[in-house]
Scaffold this active site. Sequence first.
Site, PDB file in Angstrom:
ATOM      1  N   TRP A   1      73.751 -60.196  64.422  1.00 40.42           N
ATOM      2  CA  TRP A   1      73.051 -58.905  64.332  1.00 40.42           C
ATOM      3  C   TRP A   1      73.990 -57.842  63.751  1.00 40.42           C
ATOM      4  O   TRP A   1      73.556 -56.971  62.997  1.00 40.42           O
ATOM      5  CB  TRP A   1      72.575 -58.478  65.728  1.00 40.42           C
ATOM      6  CG  TRP A   1      71.959 -57.107  65.761  1.00 40.42           C
ATOM      7  CD1 TRP A   1      70.662 -56.776  65.512  1.00 40.42           C
ATOM      8  CD2 TRP A   1      72.621 -55.869  66.050  1.00 40.42           C
ATOM      9  NE1 TRP A   1      70.468 -55.425  65.625  1.00 40.42           N
ATOM     10  CE2 TRP A   1      71.660 -54.842  65.959  1.00 40.42           C
ATOM     11  CE3 TRP A   1      73.927 -55.525  66.383  1.00 40.42           C
ATOM     12  CZ2 TRP A   1      71.959 -53.510  66.186  1.00 40.42           C
ATOM     13  CZ3 TRP A   1      74.232 -54.193  66.610  1.00 40.42           C
ATOM     14  CH2 TRP A   1      73.249 -53.189  66.498  1.00 40.42           C
ATOM     15  N   HIS A   2      75.279 -57.946  64.103  1.00 38.31           N
ATOM     16  CA  HIS A   2      76.227 -56.947  63.621  1.00 38.31           C
ATOM     17  C   HIS A   2      76.436 -57.031  62.109  1.00 38.31           C
ATOM     18  O   HIS A   2      76.720 -56.019  61.465  1.00 38.31           O
ATOM     19  CB  HIS A   2      77.570 -57.094  64.338  1.00 38.31           C
ATOM     20  CG  HIS A   2      77.563 -56.495  65.713  1.00 38.31           C
ATOM     21  ND1 HIS A   2      77.045 -57.164  66.795  1.00 38.31           N
ATOM     22  CD2 HIS A   2      77.991 -55.299  66.165  1.00 38.31           C
ATOM     23  CE1 HIS A   2      77.161 -56.384  67.857  1.00 38.31           C
ATOM     24  NE2 HIS A   2      77.722 -55.252  67.514  1.00 38.31           N
ATOM     25  N   GLY A   3      76.359 -58.208  61.547  1.00 35.34           N
ATOM     26  CA  GLY A   3      76.548 -58.288  60.112  1.00 35.34           C
ATOM     27  C   GLY A   3      76.377 -59.703  59.607  1.00 35.34           C
ATOM     28  O   GLY A   3      76.492 -60.668  60.366  1.00 35.34           O
TER      29      GLY A   3
END
Lengths: 84, 488
Positions: free
Chosen positions: B337-339
């Site tokens: 989700w962060h990247g």
Amino acid sequence: MLDENTIRNAARETASEIVGRSVSDGQRLISSGLIDSLSILKLIGSLEKKLHIKISTDGLQPDDLDDVQLITETVQRVARPAAD
Amino acid sequence: MSSIRRDAVSVLASDMQINSLSYLFFLVAAVAVFWCIPVGWRRPFVLVASVFFYATWNTAFVAVPFSICVAVYGASRLMIAKPAQSRRWMWMGIAMVIAVLGFFKYRNFAIANWNSLMLWFGARPLSFAAAIALPLGISFYSFEAISYLIDVRQNRLKNPRFTDLSLFIMFWPHLIAGPIVRARELMPQLSFAAKFDAKFIFEGLDRLIWGLVQKNVIANTLGAWVDAGFLSKSVRLPSTPDSWFTAIAFGLQIYFDFAGYSNIAIGTARLLGITLPENFRYPYNAANPVEFWSRWHMTLSRWVRDYLFFPLNTHFLDSRTALYTSLIGTMCLVGLWHGAGWGFVIWGALHGVYLVAYRIVEAWGVGRAWLKASATIAALRIGTLAAITAAWVPFRAASVQKAGQMLGAMFFRLSAGMHYSLGFYLFTAAIVLLCAVEPYVAQKMAAWDLAGTRPSWRIVARPLAYVCGLALFIIFDEHNAQFIYFQF
């Protein structure tokens, strides 16, 4: 169907076992961080065993189990007798 | 940073970043108008201000959150109109939101991995899609939209209206990097019916100015050194102390960057009389990995718990192995989700392993008194901090190989030598100390507020702190210093 007091007592007892000390009926368990993600599942499993019920978790969220009163109401609403 | 992330970040520059002077001018004007107009005009005013705020970054991309609102609203109306098919419409809505998120955020990452696989099999690779900027805040408002759909299906939201939904998604204080709010906690406040109270302004300014200082003074200062450490082109491998200091400095930078943003967001909302949920509670004071996740990015943890981990795992109540596997899998998704990069997935996987390891030790330790001894607790606290610090390395490193080199220098190829400037070591140590005392200071101030025994010097100290904070914010202002979480 189980009566409210039986469920409430079981809820209080189970929550106290998980937290490691006695909890009062209005004490926030999940939003306060006393009970975490894995322990919520443990709470449901223990209640199912103690009360010989199956708790339908479809449509349920951890907030529905945030204190003893909410656990009691939720179990009354969604529990059915265990199949065994 | 990976090239994909760098491409996305490079096009994010906006004249009205939330830590810029132009944002402060916008905010002063918006708050002044908000409290002067009739209550009935506040909702359309805030919606227009939110759209304007988003449009200052990229006018065309206002269409992205707006399209998500339309899709989610359509799906939610169908759920209500056809209760027997509500599950299907909920999944349709979720699929649409994930498709938009996937298109903007994960497309090239998926193609790159597919191509690696094809090359391995000797097949022809796909060509990369044209680079498109990542719409600001898409990961945040996508999660809010998904939670909205689930809450409608579970009858937790009654009679949803399009204006309520669009205000909930577009409300500018949380639009671009959270906190990730639930509709049922924000929507009831969005009538903006509160009467003006000076406490909204003071509480808002307290958070806003502290957030600006956290970002501009602490995070940006650390960021310059962290970049030099992680992006070094030197062929010489970093020494053990330099690697540890760089990793610790990044852990502090990302905390003050994101906690700073969260404070600005919470403070901005407070100026309008709105309460947003807290996002951080002194995470580096956590005694173990479970506690860390109850203090770090709390609204993401809550979302993952409520809408992913809990519904998935109620089927595995009796299988500890399944639960632990699921926990690691969930943390990998949190990383993703962060990247769109493997470094993020490794970061998530490491945290999953930490959580499971702690659970196993905790279960094994029941009844063993020495595990409750002060020395053991202190060792666990230090071990937790070291493990969290090590996990930041793949999160920040330019590549998995670079992360491996730095972790190697931290744990295996031990070497002495401190090659950076003295200022870096001293500043990092000072911020570590700040993290240690911050909760005690906050506790003391909260106790004063609770008891109504504020010392008289606070009457002078508060405006003085505002002036000093704003002065520091201006002195340390760097026009292009992005918030790290804006790229997520």
